[in-house]
Design an enzyme around this catalytic site. Structure first.
Site, short mmCIF file in Angstrom:
data_model
loop_
_atom_site.label_atom_id
_atom_site.label_comp_id
_atom_site.label_asym_id
_atom_site.label_seq_id
_atom_site.Cartn_x
_atom_site.Cartn_y
_atom_site.Cartn_z
N HIS A 88 5.14 -2.47 7.40
CA HIS A 88 6.29 -2.01 8.30
C HIS A 88 6.27 -1.94 9.88
CE1 HIS A 88 9.29 -1.36 4.65
NE2 HIS A 88 9.06 -2.56 4.68
N CYS A 102 -1.64 -2.18 -3.18
CA CYS A 102 -2.15 -0.78 -2.59
C CYS A 102 -2.85 -0.19 -4.22
CB CYS A 102 -0.97 0.30 -1.95
SG CYS A 102 -2.14 2.25 -2.29
N HIS A 116 13.80 -0.29 -1.95
CA HIS A 116 12.68 -0.82 -1.53
C HIS A 116 11.76 -1.34 -2.11
CE1 HIS A 116 8.58 0.52 -0.19
NE2 HIS A 116 9.42 0.90 1.77
N GLU A 128 8.35 -1.86 -2.81
CA GLU A 128 7.52 -1.50 -3.55
C GLU A 128 8.29 -0.38 -5.19
OE1 GLU A 128 5.03 2.32 -2.64
OE2 GLU A 128 5.71 3.45 -4.60
N THR A 157 5.29 6.06 -4.35
CA THR A 157 4.40 6.64 -3.57
C THR A 157 4.79 7.43 -2.70
OG1 THR A 157 3.91 4.74 -2.87
CG2 THR A 157 2.45 4.58 -4.45
N CYS A 190 1.04 9.66 -3.27
CA CYS A 190 -0.22 9.36 -3.53
C CYS A 190 -0.29 10.60 -2.28
CB CYS A 190 0.72 8.11 -1.97
SG CYS A 190 -0.81 8.53 -0.71
N SER A 223 10.21 1.83 8.30
CA SER A 223 9.20 1.96 7.42
C SER A 223 10.09 2.97 6.59
CB SER A 223 8.21 2.85 7.83
OG SER A 223 7.53 3.56 7.91
N ASN A 264 8.32 6.01 4.47
CA ASN A 264 7.87 7.14 4.65
C ASN A 264 7.49 7.73 6.01
OD1 ASN A 264 4.76 6.62 6.82
ND2 ASN A 264 4.98 5.17 5.46
N SER A 283 2.02 3.56 8.13
CA SER A 283 2.55 2.02 8.57
C SER A 283 2.19 2.03 10.53
CB SER A 283 3.06 1.36 8.51
OG SER A 283 4.77 1.74 8.73
#
Length: 692
Positions: free
Chosen positions: A41, A96, A124, A126, A168, A196, A224, A226, A268
């Site tokens: 992203h 990942c 999302h 993921e 994550t 993560c 993004s 995160n 990212s």
């Protein structure tokens, strides 16, 4: 001088770095390929890869031989792998490893019968990839409130079959609170902390840094997940927190007078973007000190040549794929407008906005005397003008129009007067949990509910829902003013119950009772209408004294009444083909047309004596019979097969003609239902009561 503190873990995480390295390796060595969705992203990285020949596609259907295909670090749905294998295309899996581990956990545990609870954003990619590996039941939650709703569905005694994992990049603090809640509810659940480590460390650093600093700068792409979580963490501790994508968006007013400035970046965000932000801030801070000390010695012309945020006029000299070259009035430097700075609405090429020779007003964003260039923005000038228009509209509570250009986390973006207006999901539609994607690209009406400016930072929030409510109220008022018994309306079926169908008449709902849906006997309204059907109805009754007001609707038409059809097309003496539907000791019932059965008395079945109707007839037989009598008042029809038979056969003993028994009615009496149709606003759930 202000102190700048950079978070140690700012920038690419392991998984992102690995995926980006794979993509650039393909670009450098294979000179082409594609990524299934943006590799990360970050628009700059995606653009750079595209320039090197590695393009972005959204679905496997768009690959068209552009191989190899790179699967991004978020991972993809299991069905995508199946499709790629069926297509026989070459692909490189850059998912990942931490995400792949979650895929394996949910696949194994759901295969053993466990219900999966996943902490994360269900929209999302993921999360969608993780869920595709579940073979059983699963639920997604984002906080304790969601878990409470799940607890109402899954009883605590099922706690032996619960498996819990997390996206994550899920917020570590929220995760801890959720785990405490879960352990109390599902004591034997299996919990895997799959956040993560890099994410946990980055969030912890952001928490600590934002508590220590006067100002926080979060660098990263706005799409993004995160990065947005980092922004939320910092914002909760430091009011002066700003999210920027590149150094271009950095404004000195953001960190003016701040003694300590913290900088962090999403997973990212490329290293060079962080470095540019740090360099720009350092230059500005140093420059501010020097300007204060030597202000009286500066020449006015020099000040002008270095001035940013100044409006200038220019002439479009040429148009390139990524920028527009401009000759700026009174300036020796070459002016250029990045394509992203041309318009607030998405465009494919610059010539959609400007043409060579156009005179345009522009804002100076950055002056580079070493290279002899000026970075300019048309979008921001238009936005400044648009903001003035919006301020007036906000003060006067005007209704504005705009185009929904994006669906973002928590709502949608509407562009009006070249200004981006954020509309929260709760203010975007009348319905809860509506699909916001359906709004994308639509022109909508909205009203500003919040507008403020602090320095150059603006907060603009709008509401589509408030306008829809006003329009709905106006429709309802107009309806009640003009409605009357017998008036015909075209409406849409909104919902069905066991006793009838609710129809939206345009702001108000009425009910068609089940007995009014068909002349035939039906067990449920769904036999006649479905939710979403457009139907023509008429008002049977209006009860304005009840609270809420109630409307009863009629649907079946007089011309469809089987007795009207019988009277029109089947007079006495008509010969009909009828189907035997019942047998009694005194005769047989035969269906003439849908909704009407006639009686063939035992004496009218044959021209010779019979002991019982079943000696001659069976249910399901089709016979020819003559209509010998119709009593419309009592809804009775008499039929005769004998009337069509020859009298050559000698009668043994004429069967005594008995008086016809009471003939059964077509339909059983339907219990009267006193419930009348409720006047329910369109778009809201029917309720027992409503205040007008």
């Amino acid at each position: 001088m202000a102190e700048i503190k950079l978070a140690e873990s700012a920038g690419f995480c392991f998984g992102v770095k690995r995926a980006v390295n794979i993509a650039f390796d393909v670009a450098d060595n294979r000179h082409g390929g594609c990524t299934l969705g943006p590799i990360i992203h970050n628009k700059e990285v995606v653009r750079e890869l595209s320039e090197k020949g590695v393009i972005t596609v959204d679905t496997p259907d768009e690959i068209n031989g552009c191989e190899p295909v790179i699967i991004r670090s978020h991972g993809v749905k299991r069905s995508v792998y199946d499709t790629l294998n069926e297509m026989g295309v070459e692909y490189i899996d850059a998912t990942c490893p931490f995400v792949s581990k979650i895929h394996q956990i949910v696949s194994d545990m759901s295969g053993k019968g466990y219900t999966i609870l996943l902490a994360g954003d269900e929209n999302h990619p993921e999360v969608q990839g993780i869920l595709s590996n579940c073979v059983g039941k699963y639920y997604v939650f984002k906080d304790e409130n969601d878990l409470q709703e799940i607890a109402d569905i899954i009883p605590s005694e099922n706690n032996n079959d619960i498996c819990v994992v997390a996206q994550t990049t899920f917020n570590k603090k929220v995760w801890k609170n959720c785990i405490i809640f879960l352990k109390k509810l599902y004591t034997n659940s299996k919990i895997f902390d799959t956040i993560c480590n890099a994410t946990s460390k980055r969030q912890a650093e952001a928490q600590t840094l934002s508590e220590q600093c006067d100002c926080m700068i979060v660098v990263g792409d706005r799409s993004s997940s995160n990065t947005n979580k980092l922004y939320s963490i910092c914002k909760s501790n430091c009011e002066r927190t700003y999210l920027i994508e590149t150094a271009v968006e950095l404004e000195q007013s953001m960190y003016a007078d701040a003694k300590t400035i913290g900088v962090t970046a999403g997973a990212s965000t490329p290293e060079r973007n962080i470095k540019e932000v740090l360099d720009t801030m350092s230059e500005n801070i140093t420059s501010s000190v020097n300007e204060t000390e030597n202000f009286e010695e500066m020449l006015e012309e020099s000040l002008k040549s270095l001035n940013t945020n100044e409006r200038v006029m220019g002439t479009v000299a040429s148009i390139a794929p990524t920028e527009v070259i401009v000759e700026v009035d009174g300036r020796k430097q070459t002016g250029f407008i990045p394509i992203d700075e041309l318009s607030s609405t998405p465009i494919q090429s610059a010539d959609e906005v400007v043409k060579v020779g156009d005179r345009v007003e522009l804002l100076i964003m950055k002056t580079n005397d070493v290279e002899g260039t000026i970075m300019l923005s048309k979008r921001r000038v238009d936005a400044q003008k648009g903001f003035e228009e919006l301020q007036k509209a906000y003060d006067e509570k005007e209704i504005l129009t705009g185009i929904v250009t994006e669906v973002v986390s928590g709502g949608v973006i509407v562009v009006s007067n070249d200004i981006r207006v954020f509309v929260p999901a709760s203010q975007a539609t009348m319905e809860r949990d509506a699909n916001l994607e359906e709004l994308k690209g639509q022109e909508v009406k909205f009203r500003l509910i919040e507008l403020s400016q602090r320095g150059r930072r603006r907060k603009i929030i709008g509401s589509i829902k408030s306008v829809l409510r006003d329009e709905l109220a106006a429709k309802r008022a107009e309806f009640w003013e003009n409605c009357e018994v017998g008036k015909v309306y075209t409406g849409v079926v909104r919902s069905l119950t066991s006793y009838g169908a609710f129809v939206d008449l345009g702001g108000v709902s009425g009910m068609i009772h089940i007995s009014e849906l068909s002349w035939l006997r039906i067990k449920h309204p769904s036999e006649v209408v479905k939710v979403g059907d457009t139907v023509e109805v008429y008002i049977k009754d209006i009860n304005t004294e009840s609270t809420p007001k109630k409307i009863s609707l009629g649907y079946k038409k007089t011309e469809d009444n089987p007795w009207v059809i019988l009277e029109k097309n089947y007079p006495e003496g008509t010969v009909v083909k009828a189907k035997i539907v019942g047998l009694t000791a005194f005769g047989a019932f035969a269906n003439i047309i849908p909704g009407i059965d006639g009686l063939i008395h035992i004496s009218q079945i044959s021209n010779k004596r019979i002991d019982k109707p079943s000696d001659v007839l069976s249910v399901g037989d089709e016979v020819e019979a003559k209509i010998t009598g119709i009593d419309f008042e009592k809804k009775r029809v008499s039929l005769s097969i004998r009337a069509l038979l020859s009298d050559d056969v000698e009668e043994e003993e004429a069967a005594p003609v008995e008086e016809e028994p009471e003939i059964r009615e077509l339909e059983d009496e339907v219990p009267a239902v006193e419930e009348a149709a409720e006047a329910v606003p369109a778009g809201e759930t029917e309720s027992a009561e409503e205040t007008e």
